[in-house]
Design a protein around this motif. Structure first.
Motif, mmCIF file in Angstrom:
data_model
loop_
_atom_site.group_PDB
_atom_site.id
_atom_site.type_symbol
_atom_site.label_atom_id
_atom_site.label_comp_id
_atom_site.label_asym_id
_atom_site.label_seq_id
_atom_site.Cartn_x
_atom_site.Cartn_y
_atom_site.Cartn_z
ATOM 1 N N GLN A 2 47.046 37.061 22.808
ATOM 2 C CA GLN A 2 46.771 38.472 22.591
ATOM 3 C C GLN A 2 47.750 38.991 21.534
ATOM 4 O OE1 GLN A 2 45.433 40.555 26.460
ATOM 5 N NE2 GLN A 2 47.324 39.490 26.978
ATOM 6 N N THR A 100 44.663 48.250 26.070
ATOM 7 C CA THR A 100 45.360 47.512 25.019
ATOM 8 C C THR A 100 46.560 48.324 24.552
ATOM 9 O OG1 THR A 100 43.306 46.468 24.288
ATOM 10 C CG2 THR A 100 45.129 46.522 22.706
ATOM 11 N N TRP A 153 51.662 39.417 25.206
ATOM 12 C CA TRP A 153 51.205 39.956 23.938
ATOM 13 C C TRP A 153 52.200 39.570 22.858
ATOM 14 C CZ3 TRP A 153 46.741 42.740 23.199
ATOM 15 C CH2 TRP A 153 46.093 43.213 24.345
#
Length: 158
Positions: A2, A100, A153
């Motif tokens: 991600q 997100t 992430w």
């Protein structure tokens, strides 16, 4: 993997999460005209049964790309970060743990005030010494919630 791309920190883009602290826009002259006062830049909120406090944080610098799996929030108070050096730092925020995240890069002359309850990454200076004045809630009740992502992430430079 991600990934997120950094974006410049602007008041408009950051508004859902907090306030950008910078010496721009309307101001008034004080001190016999020798000082510009950029007045009332942040909505500080410390809730009941608490008081504002000023602390000094010294965080280890990180580098981009930056990998993270932890965000946190303070449900009972706002939290302002005012850098004590002129170096950019990374600001990560998210509307919810399921949303997100967004990655903002300050310009070296900006601080931030995170609104009460805003999900955010940890303090992430990109240069030493990572020194910040922090204005936040001082109280006797817990004021920290953490969320760990199941998959980390990675923040890349735009």
């Amino acid at each position: 993997m991600q990934t997120l791309r950094t974006q410049p920190l602007t008041a408009k883009a950051f508004a859902p999460f907090g306030d950008v602290l910078e010496a721009t826009g309307d101001h008034r002259l004080i001190n016999a005209g020798l000082c510009q006062r950029f007045h009332d830049r942040a909505r500080l909120d410390f809730g009941p049964e608490a008081r504002p406090g000023i602390s000094i944080f010294q965080a280890e610098p990180r580098a981009l790309p930056y990998r993270f799996d932890l965000i946190e929030r303070h449900p009972d108070g706002s939290q302002a970060f005012v850098p004590m050096t002129e170096h950019p730092f990374l600001v990560i925020v998210a509307a919810t743990p399921e949303a997100t995240p967004l990655a903002f890069l300050t310009n070296g002359a900006q601080g931030i005030n995170l609104h009460r309850g805003t999900w955010h990454g940890v303090l992430t200076p990109l240069h030493a010494p990572g020194l910040f004045a922090v204005v936040d809630r001082i109280g006797t009740t817990p004021n920290l919630e953490e969320h760990r992502y199941s998959q980390p992430w990675t923040v890349l430079v735009a």
